[in-house]
Enzyme design. Structure first.
Site, PDB file in Angstrom:
ATOM      1  N   LYS A   1      -0.899  12.489  27.512  1.00 51.74           N
ATOM      2  CA  LYS A   1       0.019  13.059  28.470  1.00 51.74           C
ATOM      3  C   LYS A   1       0.266  12.008  29.563  1.00 51.74           C
ATOM      4  CE  LYS A   1      -0.011  16.817  31.792  1.00 51.74           C
ATOM      5  NZ  LYS A   1      -0.753  17.928  32.370  1.00 51.74           N
TER       6      LYS A   1
ATOM      7  N   LYS B   1     -13.239  17.110  31.803  1.00 53.11           N
ATOM      8  CA  LYS B   1     -13.582  16.214  32.914  1.00 53.11           C
ATOM      9  C   LYS B   1     -15.067  15.885  32.914  1.00 53.11           C
ATOM     10  CE  LYS B   1      -9.857  17.124  36.179  1.00 53.11           C
ATOM     11  NZ  LYS B   1      -9.503  17.577  37.536  1.00 53.11           N
TER      12      LYS B   1
ATOM     13  N   LYS C   1      -1.190   9.248  35.959  1.00 52.99           N
ATOM     14  CA  LYS C   1      -1.538   8.097  36.783  1.00 52.99           C
ATOM     15  C   LYS C   1      -2.771   7.402  36.214  1.00 52.99           C
ATOM     16  CE  LYS C   1      -1.884   5.485  40.508  1.00 52.99           C
ATOM     17  NZ  LYS C   1      -2.891   5.670  41.531  1.00 52.99           N
TER      18      LYS C   1
END
Ligand code: TRP
Length: 335
Positions: A192, A112, A195
């Protein structure tokens, strides 16, 4: 007494078949076996940039669709993390027993941080500590998660051990419960399903949208023409068939692909119909809940009430074990 189970749900606003196969569908099977608590983790969600205006809708949508997908509020507790403020209090306390060296090793943080270079904040760094607090606050022993959360669970155990050895035996060490569904790849066949990658099929999407998305989804990249024989094992559509189609259909798809007997679109059409059929009851139930928005809010309100009670019990123990329970004289002094 049943063991307690806890898991966190990101308020993404959209629940997709990856969430369903990898998580919710398995959780539904656990409802009778454990005392289940599910939290919509909005305090976690704000560790990356978000639009405040969208957050309430994102939370409510995820709650609605998860209930529609089988998280029956009569058989489990569902609540919004930020409605039980003890989560942040315990997280702060656990920060003080967490070595930063351990946090620096977290692969999710590293990923991240690389993706959100402009916003590598302390909350993102301490994310796994808040996750440990979520679990330990309820002394949950079982935590159903995907493979990508195993490292966070190891850290949760480590934090529990550290706390216990310093302040007394308060927390059980939680264990992950891995589902048998491997991670579901997105329609791009590369990442993967998620959203944020916009490579998903939503649980409440219409049959038309599902077909539209599937018809352009990536298949066996080596099969360039209809007349080329394909390799089902490297085709993401084939893997999706395994979740939604009958054994006969799965064989039909594999054989048809290998022999160039069927084309990709034909193969996708069968998959699309099967997905639509499996999702139809969820879509119907979600629509019912949408027509009765007071119900979902009631569920979340009751959930937070129950969790607050449990959380306050734990925090009382935690504070007193750490010497944070000084009781001031209740009477105002007369000087
Ligand atoms: N980090 C988890 C995820 O991204 C969500 C989560 C937050 C969680 N708190 C939790 C999962 C506690 C299990 C237990 O999927």
């Amino acid at each position: 007494m049943k063991k307690r189970l806890f898991s966190g749900i990101q308020p993404t606003g959209e629940v997709h078949i990856g969430n369903y196969l990898g998580a919710i569908k398995n959780w539904v099977k656990l409802l009778g076996k454990y005392e289940c608590i599910f939290s919509i983790v909005d305090y976690h969600a704000i560790t990356v940039e978000h639009n405040p205006k969208d957050m309430p809708q994102r939370i409510l949508r995820v709650a609605t669709v998860d209930i529609a997908a089988g998280l029956d509020p009569e058989r489990c507790t569902i609540f919004i993390q930020s409605h039980v403020q003890e989560h942040v209090e315990l997280a702060w306390i656990l920060n003080t027993v967490t070595p930063i060296g351990h946090l620096e090793r977290m692969t999710q943080f590293k990923d991240k941080a690389a993706r959100h270079r402009e916003n590598v904040n302390a909350g993102l760094f301490a994310y796994p500590v808040l996750q440990a607090a979520d679990i330990l606050l309820y002394k949950a022993e079982i935590v159903p998660v995907g493979e990508d959360q195993v490292q966070h669970l190891e850290l949760s155990r480590e934090i529990a051990r550290k706390f216990n050895s310093r302040y007394g035996d308060i927390f059980p060490e939680p264990k992950e419960l891995l589902s048998d569904a491997p991670r579901v790849m997105g329609l791009d066949a590369e990442n993967k399903m998620s959203k944020s990658m916009n490579n998903y099929i939503g649980l409440t999407e219409s049959p038309e949208v599902i077909w539209k998305k599937l018809s352009v989804a990536v298949t066996d990249p080596a099969r360039k023409k209809r007349s080329d024989p394909g390799t089902p094992e490297i085709c993401n559509i084939y893997h999706l068939h395994k979740y939604f189609s009958s054994n006969e259909e799965i064989d039909w798809s594999a054989n048809g692909c290998r022999t160039a007997g069927i084309g990709c679109l034909e193969c996708k059409k069968v998959l699309s119909d099967n997905i639509v059929q499996e999702l139809a009851p969820i879509r119907g139930k979600a629509r019912e809940l949408d027509n009765n928005p007071g119900y979902v809010q009631d569920v979340l309100r009751r959930g937070a009430e129950r969790c607050r009670e449990l959380a306050q019990e734990t925090m009382k123990e935690v504070r007193s074990s750490m010497g944070l329970d000084l009781n001031l004289h209740p009477q105002p002094s007369k000087l």
